[in-house]
Enzyme design. Structure first.
Site, PDB file in Angstrom:
ATOM      1  N   CYS A 137       0.790  -1.170   0.082  1.00 11.60           N
ATOM      2  CA  CYS A 137      -0.219   0.229   0.445  1.00 11.60           C
ATOM      3  C   CYS A 137       0.693   1.229  -0.173  1.00 11.60           C
ATOM      4  O   CYS A 137       2.336   1.385   0.633  1.00 11.60           O
ATOM      5  CB  CYS A 137      -0.127  -0.273   1.110  1.00 11.60           C
ATOM      6  SG  CYS A 137      -2.634  -1.570   1.874  1.00 11.60           S
ATOM      7  N   ARG A 190       5.215   0.043  -6.087  1.00 10.08           N
ATOM      8  CA  ARG A 190       5.124  -0.134  -4.700  1.00 10.08           C
ATOM      9  C   ARG A 190       4.079  -1.734  -4.820  1.00 10.08           C
ATOM     10  O   ARG A 190       3.818  -2.661  -4.003  1.00 10.08           O
ATOM     11  CB  ARG A 190       5.070   0.650  -4.022  1.00 10.08           C
ATOM     12  CG  ARG A 190       6.005   1.533  -3.532  1.00 10.08           C
ATOM     13  CD  ARG A 190       5.546   2.763  -2.372  1.00 10.08           C
ATOM     14  NE  ARG A 190       5.452   2.267  -1.389  1.00 10.08           N
ATOM     15  CZ  ARG A 190       4.856   2.205  -0.490  1.00 10.08           C
ATOM     16  NH1 ARG A 190       6.752   2.237  -0.659  1.00 10.08           N
ATOM     17  NH2 ARG A 190       5.110   1.702   0.604  1.00 10.08           N
ATOM     18  N   TRP A 238      -3.529  -2.370  -1.561  1.00 12.30           N
ATOM     19  CA  TRP A 238      -2.359  -4.039  -1.801  1.00 12.30           C
ATOM     20  C   TRP A 238      -2.701  -4.769  -0.873  1.00 12.30           C
ATOM     21  O   TRP A 238      -3.323  -5.201   0.008  1.00 12.30           O
ATOM     22  CB  TRP A 238      -0.402  -3.706  -1.615  1.00 12.30           C
ATOM     23  CG  TRP A 238      -0.281  -5.166  -2.020  1.00 12.30           C
ATOM     24  CD1 TRP A 238       0.088  -5.685  -3.378  1.00 12.30           C
ATOM     25  CD2 TRP A 238      -0.228  -6.623  -1.415  1.00 12.30           C
ATOM     26  NE1 TRP A 238       0.437  -6.917  -3.428  1.00 12.30           N
ATOM     27  CE2 TRP A 238       0.678  -7.346  -2.210  1.00 12.30           C
ATOM     28  CE3 TRP A 238       0.233  -6.611  -0.271  1.00 12.30           C
ATOM     29  CZ2 TRP A 238       0.910  -8.361  -1.597  1.00 12.30           C
ATOM     30  CZ3 TRP A 238       0.721  -7.898   0.461  1.00 12.30           C
ATOM     31  CH2 TRP A 238       1.163  -8.868  -0.626  1.00 12.30           C
ATOM     32  N   ASN A 269      -1.709   1.713   5.853  1.00 11.27           N
ATOM     33  CA  ASN A 269      -0.763   1.120   5.567  1.00 11.27           C
ATOM     34  C   ASN A 269      -0.179   0.142   6.689  1.00 11.27           C
ATOM     35  O   ASN A 269      -0.079   0.383   7.920  1.00 11.27           O
ATOM     36  CB  ASN A 269      -0.071   1.951   4.774  1.00 11.27           C
ATOM     37  CG  ASN A 269       1.245   0.850   3.807  1.00 11.27           C
ATOM     38  OD1 ASN A 269       0.673  -0.422   4.187  1.00 11.27           O
ATOM     39  ND2 ASN A 269       2.600   1.036   3.464  1.00 11.27           N
ATOM     40  N   GLY A 270      -0.186  -1.121   6.398  1.00 10.88           N
ATOM     41  CA  GLY A 270       0.311  -2.186   7.867  1.00 10.88           C
ATOM     42  C   GLY A 270      -0.916  -3.314   8.213  1.00 10.88           C
ATOM     43  O   GLY A 270      -1.975  -3.409   7.204  1.00 10.88           O
ATOM     44  N   GLU A 316      18.270 -17.237  -7.568  1.00  9.05           N
ATOM     45  CA  GLU A 316      17.663 -16.356  -8.370  1.00  9.05           C
ATOM     46  C   GLU A 316      16.728 -16.160  -9.652  1.00  9.05           C
ATOM     47  O   GLU A 316      15.664 -15.366 -10.041  1.00  9.05           O
ATOM     48  CB  GLU A 316      19.265 -15.431  -8.437  1.00  9.05           C
ATOM     49  CG  GLU A 316      18.798 -14.063  -9.051  1.00  9.05           C
ATOM     50  CD  GLU A 316      17.343 -13.153  -8.203  1.00  9.05           C
ATOM     51  OE1 GLU A 316      17.126 -13.728  -7.159  1.00  9.05           O
ATOM     52  OE2 GLU A 316      17.076 -12.268  -9.059  1.00  9.05           O
ATOM     53  N   LYS A 332      13.226 -14.754 -10.998  1.00 10.49           N
ATOM     54  CA  LYS A 332      13.173 -14.156 -12.416  1.00 10.49           C
ATOM     55  C   LYS A 332      12.009 -14.636 -12.765  1.00 10.49           C
ATOM     56  O   LYS A 332      10.961 -14.052 -13.694  1.00 10.49           O
ATOM     57  CB  LYS A 332      14.299 -13.093 -12.951  1.00 10.49           C
ATOM     58  CG  LYS A 332      15.113 -12.249 -12.255  1.00 10.49           C
ATOM     59  CD  LYS A 332      14.701 -11.037 -11.737  1.00 10.49           C
ATOM     60  CE  LYS A 332      13.717 -11.028 -10.682  1.00 10.49           C
ATOM     61  NZ  LYS A 332      14.790 -10.904  -9.435  1.00 10.49           N
ATOM     62  N   GLU A 378       8.633 -14.567 -11.268  1.00  9.73           N
ATOM     63  CA  GLU A 378       8.104 -13.208 -11.205  1.00  9.73           C
ATOM     64  C   GLU A 378       7.684 -12.311 -12.571  1.00  9.73           C
ATOM     65  O   GLU A 378       6.407 -12.116 -12.755  1.00  9.73           O
ATOM     66  CB  GLU A 378       8.588 -12.129 -10.783  1.00  9.73           C
ATOM     67  CG  GLU A 378       9.320 -12.155  -9.243  1.00  9.73           C
ATOM     68  CD  GLU A 378      10.203 -11.799  -8.728  1.00  9.73           C
ATOM     69  OE1 GLU A 378      10.072 -10.494  -8.156  1.00  9.73           O
ATOM     70  OE2 GLU A 378      11.893 -11.876  -9.031  1.00  9.73           O
ATOM     71  N   HIS A 383      18.766 -37.033  -7.675  1.00  6.88           N
ATOM     72  CA  HIS A 383      18.356 -37.692  -7.029  1.00  6.88           C
ATOM     73  C   HIS A 383      16.794 -37.461  -6.260  1.00  6.88           C
ATOM     74  O   HIS A 383      15.766 -36.957  -5.228  1.00  6.88           O
ATOM     75  CB  HIS A 383      18.958 -36.766  -5.051  1.00  6.88           C
ATOM     76  CG  HIS A 383      20.175 -37.330  -4.924  1.00  6.88           C
ATOM     77  ND1 HIS A 383      21.004 -38.655  -4.528  1.00  6.88           N
ATOM     78  CD2 HIS A 383      21.390 -36.858  -4.838  1.00  6.88           C
ATOM     79  CE1 HIS A 383      22.152 -38.466  -4.627  1.00  6.88           C
ATOM     80  NE2 HIS A 383      22.551 -37.796  -4.840  1.00  6.88           N
ATOM     81  N   LYS A 418       6.682  -4.349  -4.301  1.00  2.26           N
ATOM     82  CA  LYS A 418       8.057  -3.685  -4.761  1.00  2.26           C
ATOM     83  C   LYS A 418       8.520  -3.656  -2.942  1.00  2.26           C
ATOM     84  O   LYS A 418      10.076  -4.183  -2.741  1.00  2.26           O
ATOM     85  CB  LYS A 418       8.136  -2.272  -5.213  1.00  2.26           C
ATOM     86  CG  LYS A 418       9.927  -1.974  -5.216  1.00  2.26           C
ATOM     87  CD  LYS A 418      10.054  -2.589  -5.987  1.00  2.26           C
ATOM     88  CE  LYS A 418      11.949  -2.552  -6.749  1.00  2.26           C
ATOM     89  NZ  LYS A 418      13.061  -3.819  -6.814  1.00  2.26           N
TER      90      LYS A 418
HETATM   91  C1  F6R Z   1      12.358 -10.572  -6.033  1.00  8.49           C
HETATM   92  C2  F6R Z   1      12.478  -9.392  -5.654  1.00  8.49           C
HETATM   93  C3  F6R Z   1      11.667  -9.999  -3.814  1.00  8.49           C
HETATM   94  C4  F6R Z   1      12.641  -8.627  -3.709  1.00  8.49           C
HETATM   95  C5  F6R Z   1      12.326  -9.000  -1.778  1.00  8.49           C
HETATM   96  C6  F6R Z   1      13.115  -7.784  -0.840  1.00  8.49           C
HETATM   97  O1  F6R Z   1      12.704  -9.896  -8.157  1.00  8.49           O
HETATM   98  O2  F6R Z   1      11.858  -8.960  -5.535  1.00  8.49           O
HETATM   99  O3  F6R Z   1      12.353 -10.965  -3.772  1.00  8.49           O
HETATM  100  O4  F6R Z   1      13.932  -8.914  -3.711  1.00  8.49           O
HETATM  101  O5  F6R Z   1      10.694  -8.204  -1.287  1.00  8.49           O
HETATM  102  O6  F6R Z   1      13.563  -6.755  -0.967  1.00  8.49           O
HETATM  103  P1  F6R Z   1      14.243  -5.980  -0.534  1.00  8.49           P
HETATM  104  O7  F6R Z   1      15.387  -6.431  -1.341  1.00  8.49           O
HETATM  105  O8  F6R Z   1      13.679  -4.399  -0.796  1.00  8.49           O
HETATM  106  O9  F6R Z   1      14.257  -6.103   0.671  1.00  8.49           O
END
Ligand code: F6R
Length: 586
Positions: free
Chosen positions: A2, A27, A74, A100-101, A463, A467, A470, A486, A581
């Site tokens: 949010c 965000r 959100w 927010n929260g 990683e 990607k 997402e 395994h 985000k």
């Molecule tokens: C992956 C992604 C999330 C963030 C995670 C941590 O592409 O964006 O997995 O890496 O939410 O976010 P930060 O680094 O802001 O703590």
């Protein structure tokens, strides 16, 4: 997550609020709303969808008045509906709030308020704040007393802004970010500096457990006991206002393309902090590295390079898991907390546990004004500029470069890394993406992708899977090469694609053998390597570089592949569904 915005000033509030909400879109959110006060009356409009969509449908920006609040939601409590969108009015309509929260005791408070005759229109926890405020305001007729009573009753993590019919605005913060933008003749209350950076770069970071009241002749910052709180005005870096796509179709693509430059700049403004960190590590009893999502994947790489190049043992711990094993944190150790936003609730919680065990906290952050930056004993800046695309790209490679720089220091500069040459080789990967775009077309109908890597390349496989998930919503999984037999080998057939992370290092031949075993089961193989092989159905050629740096370069073609596959699948690469985000709730 949010986003909140409040405006108090001399201009018409609604268009400023809508602009602020637009800037904070990255965000993540699912609905939007605005409320304003004019002639002692509150008017409110809200709906589900993107800011522009909702605005063109119901003209959020046409609301009258010079005081207002806005929100992008959100969903946490309750579905994505117009009723659940913020702002929420109190029963009388004389107060409206954005929040927010999470209010942890909302069910209990809601029951109490219902027993007292209050009705609820939404399924949210937030609506109780509006009605609690109304209940106390009707008795006290005073905004300060009303906020004090309300914050003493609600439990959880929150930031909220409340607008009263008499034109007063108040905002409280408890473990969720809230920043006051101080303009020439106006004030902004926001969860992110991007909400107001266009108008002012003077900001007050409201401390935890503080609230602010804005009225005609009053600007007061108080703590939750009602005492005057100390505060300072900080200059916010203007570069965070430069969040424009330029000629790029998406922020994500722009941010991938910025990497030859951001790799070069990582940690450069905080070299002293890198040196100090190396010193702390040398004398630390234990070293823990924590983060969430992509930042946790950096922690996995930290373990590998600390042990490989300087023989130092470090434990990577997922921030969200650390809270369930706080006893494993030994007193007087160090915690390296990695977070792009510096606001991830899980990371902040992990830091809190570390502090209780007298650990020194080293924060690696992109936002130098974030909560993590303020909590840490030493702060290292990623220095990669705003990352708007929800999926982390350039911040990941910046985190890795910083970790490499720490290792370089620990080795007394015996490991030499030529970042200038490296930056040129990254440029080569980005120069021609035709092949990657062709492969992306073939991924359109695929439902499972596996990514295989060994040793230091295994965290990159994880990683890469993150990607792909997402950006494309395709099921993707990182596998350690040696684990194939395994279990995962059972999944291999002609319907799956497997990406093999296979640089010319000590893992090369074992990984190639795994690729052959997979190919024998009919799966399609995408090789990411500096050496061509007949086993690859598709070869993504990597530049020949210093072996030390393979992990940083390997992720870049996968970022591109994920981006282009997202375009093929018609998903929004900048704002993947259901994701935010800045994950400021646990
Ligand atoms: C992956 C992604 C999330 C963030 C995670 C941590 O592409 O964006 O997995 O890496 O939410 O976010 P930060 O680094 O802001 O703590």
């Amino acid at each position: 997550m949010c986003s909140i915005i409040g405006y108090y000033g001399n201009e018409i509030a609604a268009p400023i609020i809508v602009k602020g909400l637009k800037r904070m879109e990255y965000r993540g959110y699912d609905s939007v709303g605005v409320a304003t006060e004019s002639n002692h009356q509150i008017e409110l409009k809200k709906g589900t969808g993107k800011v522009n969509e909702v605005n063109s449908k119901i003209q959020l920006d046409s609301l009258p008045g010079k005081i207002g609040i806005g929100h992008t939601r959100w969903a946490t409590h309750g579905k994505v509906t117009d009723f659940n969108a913020h702002p929420h009015p109190s029963n009388s309509g004389k107060i409206a709030i954005v929040h927010n929260g999470i209010i942890e005791n909302f069910e209990e408070l809601k029951k109490q308020l219902q027993d007292e005759g209050y009705n609820f229109k939404s399924e949210t926890d937030s609506e109780i704040i509006a009605n609690l405020l109304q209940k106390h305001y009707e008795v006290t007729k005073d905004v300060k007393e009303t906020i004090l009573k309300t914050v003493s009753e609600i439990k959880g993590h929150y930031a909220f802004v409340a607008m009263f019919e008499n034109g007063e605005l108040a905002a409280a913060r408890f473990h969720e970010p809230l920043i006051i933008g101080v303009g020439q003749n106006d004030f902004f209350l926001s969860s992110d500096v991007l909400g107001f950076i266009e108008f002012t770069d003077d900001a007050i970071y409201l401390e935890n457990g503080n609230f602010v009241i804005l009225s005609e002749n009053k600007f007061q910052i108080l703590d939750f006991q009602g005492k005057q709180a100390k505060y300072g005005i900080t200059k916010v870096s203007k570069e965070f206002g430069d969040a424009y796509k330029g000629d790029y179709a998406h922020f994500t693509l722009k941010e991938i393309y910025e990497q030859p430059e951001t790799i070069f700049k990582a940690g450069e403004k905080t070299l002293d902090a890198i040196e100090k960190t190396a010193d702390y590590i040398k004398h630390a009893k234990n070293i823990y590295v924590t983060g969430s999502g992509t930042s946790y994947n950096s922690a996995l790489i930290a373990k590998q390079i600390l042990s490989k190049y300087v023989k130092i043992k470090a434990d990577p711990i997922m921030s969200s898991e650390l809270q369930f094993s706080p006893d494993s944190i030994e007193e007087n150790s160090i915690i390296i907390a990695i977070s792009q936003s510096g606001e991830s609730a899980d990371v902040l919680e992990a830091v809190k546990i570390g502090k209780q065990a007298n650990c020194k906290i080293i924060g690696i952050v992109n936002l130098m004004t974030s909560s993590l930056a303020r909590e840490a004993d030493i702060v290292i800046g990623m220095n990669c500029g705003p990352e708007i695309g929800v999926a982390a790209t350039k911040s990941f490679t910046s985190q890795l470069v910083i970790l490499y720089k720490i290792v370089q220091k620990l080795s007394n500069d015996e490991i030499t890394i030529n970042f200038e040459n490296f930056s040129k080789s990254i440029f080569k990967i980005l120069e021609d993406t035709t092949k990657i775009q062709e492969i992306a077309k073939d991924l359109k109908e695929v439902s499972d992708i596996y990514i295989l890597g060994r040793g230091i390349n295994y965290p990159i496989a994880i990683e890469s899977a993150l990607k792909l998930k997402e950006l494309t919503y395709i099921h993707a999984e990182g596998i350690a090469g040696g684990e194939l037999k395994h279990g995962p080998l059972a999944l291999m057939d002609s319907n799956v694609f497997v990406i093999i992370i296979n640089p010319n290092d000590m893992t090369y031949s074992d990984t190639l053998t795994s690729a052959r075993e997979i190919k024998a089961r009919g799966a399609k193989i995408i090789g990411v390597s500096d050496i061509e092989s007949d086993v690859y159905d598709y070869w993504i050629e990597m530049p020949k570089i210093d072996e030390v740096l393979y992990p940083i370069s390997e992720i870049i073609p996968i970022q591109l592949l994920s981006y282009y596959a997202a375009l093929e699948k018609n998903t929004d690469p900048d704002y993947p569904r259901n994701l935010a985000k800045s994950v400021t709730v646990k």
